[in-house]
Scaffold this motif. Structure first.
Motif, short mmCIF file in Angstrom:
data_model
loop_
_atom_site.label_atom_id
_atom_site.label_comp_id
_atom_site.label_asym_id
_atom_site.label_seq_id
_atom_site.Cartn_x
_atom_site.Cartn_y
_atom_site.Cartn_z
N LEU A 180 -85.31 17.96 -87.85
CA LEU A 180 -86.39 16.80 -87.26
C LEU A 180 -87.05 16.07 -88.27
O LEU A 180 -87.46 15.19 -88.27
CB LEU A 180 -87.44 17.68 -86.46
CG LEU A 180 -86.74 18.51 -85.30
CD1 LEU A 180 -87.99 19.52 -84.75
CD2 LEU A 180 -86.42 17.50 -84.15
N ALA A 181 -87.33 16.44 -89.59
CA ALA A 181 -87.94 15.96 -90.70
C ALA A 181 -87.07 14.67 -91.00
O ALA A 181 -87.57 13.48 -91.22
CB ALA A 181 -88.06 16.91 -91.96
N GLY A 182 -85.72 14.71 -91.06
CA GLY A 182 -84.79 13.94 -91.37
C GLY A 182 -84.82 12.59 -90.29
O GLY A 182 -84.73 11.57 -90.71
N GLN A 183 -85.01 12.95 -89.19
CA GLN A 183 -84.82 12.24 -88.02
C GLN A 183 -86.18 11.24 -87.75
O GLN A 183 -86.27 10.10 -87.65
CB GLN A 183 -84.80 12.82 -86.59
CG GLN A 183 -83.67 13.55 -86.40
CD GLN A 183 -83.35 14.26 -85.04
OE1 GLN A 183 -84.51 14.25 -84.21
NE2 GLN A 183 -82.47 15.15 -84.94
N ILE A 184 -87.37 11.86 -88.14
CA ILE A 184 -88.65 11.12 -88.17
C ILE A 184 -88.68 10.16 -89.25
O ILE A 184 -89.16 8.85 -89.45
CB ILE A 184 -89.76 12.03 -88.06
CG1 ILE A 184 -91.00 11.08 -87.68
CG2 ILE A 184 -90.19 12.70 -89.51
CD1 ILE A 184 -92.33 11.78 -87.07
N TYR A 214 -95.04 11.71 -89.51
CA TYR A 214 -94.24 11.14 -90.76
C TYR A 214 -94.74 11.97 -91.85
O TYR A 214 -93.85 12.00 -92.70
CB TYR A 214 -94.81 9.81 -90.79
CG TYR A 214 -93.88 9.06 -91.81
CD1 TYR A 214 -92.32 8.77 -91.23
CD2 TYR A 214 -94.35 8.64 -92.85
CE1 TYR A 214 -91.74 7.64 -92.10
CE2 TYR A 214 -93.44 8.12 -93.75
CZ TYR A 214 -92.21 7.56 -93.70
OH TYR A 214 -91.47 6.79 -94.03
N LYS A 215 -96.02 12.09 -92.10
CA LYS A 215 -96.42 13.05 -93.22
C LYS A 215 -95.67 14.47 -93.33
O LYS A 215 -95.31 14.83 -94.57
CB LYS A 215 -97.90 13.11 -93.28
CG LYS A 215 -98.23 13.62 -94.66
CD LYS A 215 -99.84 14.04 -94.33
CE LYS A 215 -100.66 12.78 -94.66
NZ LYS A 215 -102.08 13.15 -94.69
N ASP A 216 -95.44 15.05 -92.14
CA ASP A 216 -94.89 16.28 -91.97
C ASP A 216 -93.16 16.13 -92.58
O ASP A 216 -92.99 16.78 -93.20
CB ASP A 216 -94.95 16.83 -90.74
CG ASP A 216 -96.42 17.05 -90.18
OD1 ASP A 216 -97.09 18.01 -91.06
OD2 ASP A 216 -96.80 16.95 -89.33
N GLY A 217 -92.60 14.99 -92.04
CA GLY A 217 -91.43 14.89 -92.39
C GLY A 217 -91.15 14.78 -93.96
O GLY A 217 -90.23 15.15 -94.52
N VAL A 255 -91.63 18.37 -95.22
CA VAL A 255 -90.79 19.34 -95.08
C VAL A 255 -89.46 18.98 -95.99
O VAL A 255 -88.66 19.61 -96.37
CB VAL A 255 -90.53 19.39 -93.62
CG1 VAL A 255 -88.95 20.25 -93.33
CG2 VAL A 255 -91.62 19.95 -93.03
N SER A 256 -89.14 17.60 -95.81
CA SER A 256 -87.74 17.23 -96.60
C SER A 256 -88.02 17.05 -98.18
O SER A 256 -86.70 17.05 -98.66
CB SER A 256 -87.72 15.78 -96.14
OG SER A 256 -88.70 14.87 -96.63
N GLY A 257 -89.11 17.03 -98.74
CA GLY A 257 -89.33 17.22 -99.91
C GLY A 257 -89.16 15.77 -100.59
O GLY A 257 -89.36 15.46 -101.87
N LYS A 258 -89.05 14.77 -99.63
CA LYS A 258 -89.07 13.19 -100.14
C LYS A 258 -90.43 12.49 -100.45
O LYS A 258 -90.43 11.42 -101.01
CB LYS A 258 -88.40 12.46 -99.00
CG LYS A 258 -86.84 12.78 -98.95
CD LYS A 258 -86.10 11.94 -97.72
CE LYS A 258 -84.73 12.37 -97.73
NZ LYS A 258 -84.12 11.67 -96.48
N GLY A 259 -91.49 13.32 -100.31
CA GLY A 259 -92.88 13.01 -100.59
C GLY A 259 -93.69 14.30 -100.95
O GLY A 259 -93.44 15.35 -100.62
N ARG A 260 -94.39 13.90 -102.05
CA ARG A 260 -95.17 15.05 -102.61
C ARG A 260 -96.59 15.20 -101.70
O ARG A 260 -97.63 14.58 -102.37
CB ARG A 260 -95.66 14.98 -104.15
CG ARG A 260 -94.29 14.90 -105.14
CD ARG A 260 -94.56 14.72 -106.38
NE ARG A 260 -93.26 15.13 -107.39
CZ ARG A 260 -92.97 16.49 -107.53
NH1 ARG A 260 -93.76 17.44 -107.40
NH2 ARG A 260 -92.15 16.56 -108.47
N ILE A 261 -96.30 15.47 -100.69
CA ILE A 261 -97.64 15.96 -99.85
C ILE A 261 -98.27 16.97 -100.37
O ILE A 261 -99.56 16.86 -100.30
CB ILE A 261 -97.26 15.89 -98.39
CG1 ILE A 261 -96.44 14.71 -97.90
CG2 ILE A 261 -98.38 16.06 -97.41
CD1 ILE A 261 -97.08 13.26 -98.20
#
Length: 331
Positions: free
Chosen positions: A312-316, A45-48, A51-57
């Motif tokens: 895949l990032a969007g899917q997770i 989930y953290k990778d999602g 990768v998507s840019g939806k979280g500042r990981i």
């Protein structure tokens, strides 16, 4: 070794993180003591979010994403590791402060490495990945607490069809604990029954706001959802029981009260896999090597090429991934 290779890198784009594929060379990698040729990584989930840019990981940019890797040591300046060793890395800030596993080669610190258990291939190890290793940490924590008993009261697993949940169900049932799986996808019931779940509860039931003390049901639980789901799980836990919490797929909030804790002695055990000490990591991987059925493991994961990471990032993030996704970094 190839002069250049492809990696998935997060960079700054007008003040926002943006990921994409770029070529790297060995000279671009961090100056750590062990060079690993990476075979597989994973999608968590953290990778999602990363990768998507939806979280500042990623807290440093540019950043190679991917919080897991499995591969073979190519070069080592550490006496603890030599060329040819099969190794795993989970966490340790990969994809956050340290370059991660979405790369054909990566340099890592020797203390981050775990020796690949003989029973697993690199692909299988990433079928487990951080999610499965975290699940093992949670099961260890519940057993150490001591209220779950083989054949005793139910043990709850939330987000059961996800990566953490799938492995938690399999490990708990292998140890003889009756598992109730929480999921919002009825189509996953057959899959979860195959892993050993004996009961189901719709996740919507655990997302409804309830009284601070509810009917006692769970001897313990593994929660990767957080929010009101975790609050309800705590409110339904028996006197002296415990919930091991390791995720926030639903919410980082905890909108509850202290009543389960001070009137029923219910414990919330926080489980962090990123900075867990080596002894806990080795214990968790030993449990996985001993107790995780290989047929169950094969049913849990699929292998996808690194080129599909954005999709895949969007899917997770949308909750459309069942079990685990292994990323083939060579494809």
């Amino acid at each position: 070794m190839a002069d250049t290779f492809t990696a998935f890198i997060i960079e700054d784009a007008d003040g926002k993180p943006k990921g994409g594929f770029k070529p790297l060379s060995l000279t671009d990698l961090p100056d750590h003591d062990v060079l690993v040729e990476v075979a597989y990584s994973t999608l968590n989930y953290k990778d999602g979010l990363a990768v998507s840019g939806k979280g500042r990981i990623a807290r440093k940019l540019p950043m190679v994403a991917g919080i897991d890797l499995a591969g073979t040591v190519v070069e080592s300046r550490s006496a603890d590791w030599k060329a040819g060793d099969k190794v795993i890395v989970n966490g340790w800030g990969l994809s956050e402060t340290q370059w991660g596993g979405y790369s054909r080669f990566q340099r890592v610190k020797p203390e981050w490495l775990i020796r690949l258990p003989d029973v697993f291939s690199p692909e299988e190890a990433m079928g487990i990945g951080t999610a499965g290793y975290t699940a093992a940490l949670c099961v260890d924590a519940l057993e150490d607490w001591g209220t779950i008993q083989p054949g005793g009261k139910e043990v709850l697993v939330t987000g059961a069809a996800g990566g953490v949940g799938s492995v938690a169900v399999a490990l708990l049932t292998k140890a003889g604990y009756p598992v109730t799986a929480s999921t919002g996808r009825p189509e996953t019931h057959e899959y979860l029954s195959g892993l050993g779940a004996t009961g189901f509860i719709d996740r919507a039931t655990l997302q409804e706001k309830g009284p601070p003390l509810q009917k006692e049901r769970w001897a313990g639980g593994v929660d990767s959802v957080g929010g009101i789901t975790l609050v309800n799980a705590l409110s339904q836990t028996v006197w002296g029981g415990a919930i091991a919490a390791c995720g926030l797929a639903g919410s980082a909030d905890l909108p509850g009260t202290v009543l389960p804790h001070i009137l029923r002695s219910v414990t919330l055990i926080g489980v962090d896999s990123v900075a867990a000490p080596a002894a806990r990591r080795e214990r968790a991987w030993a449990r996985l090597a001993r107790d995780l059925d290989k047929d169950h493991l094969k049913a849990m994961y699929t292998v996808e090429p690194m080129s599909k990471l954005p999709e895949l990032a969007g899917q997770i993030l949308d909750g459309r991934v069942r079990g685990r996704v292994v990323i083939d970094v060579t494809a």
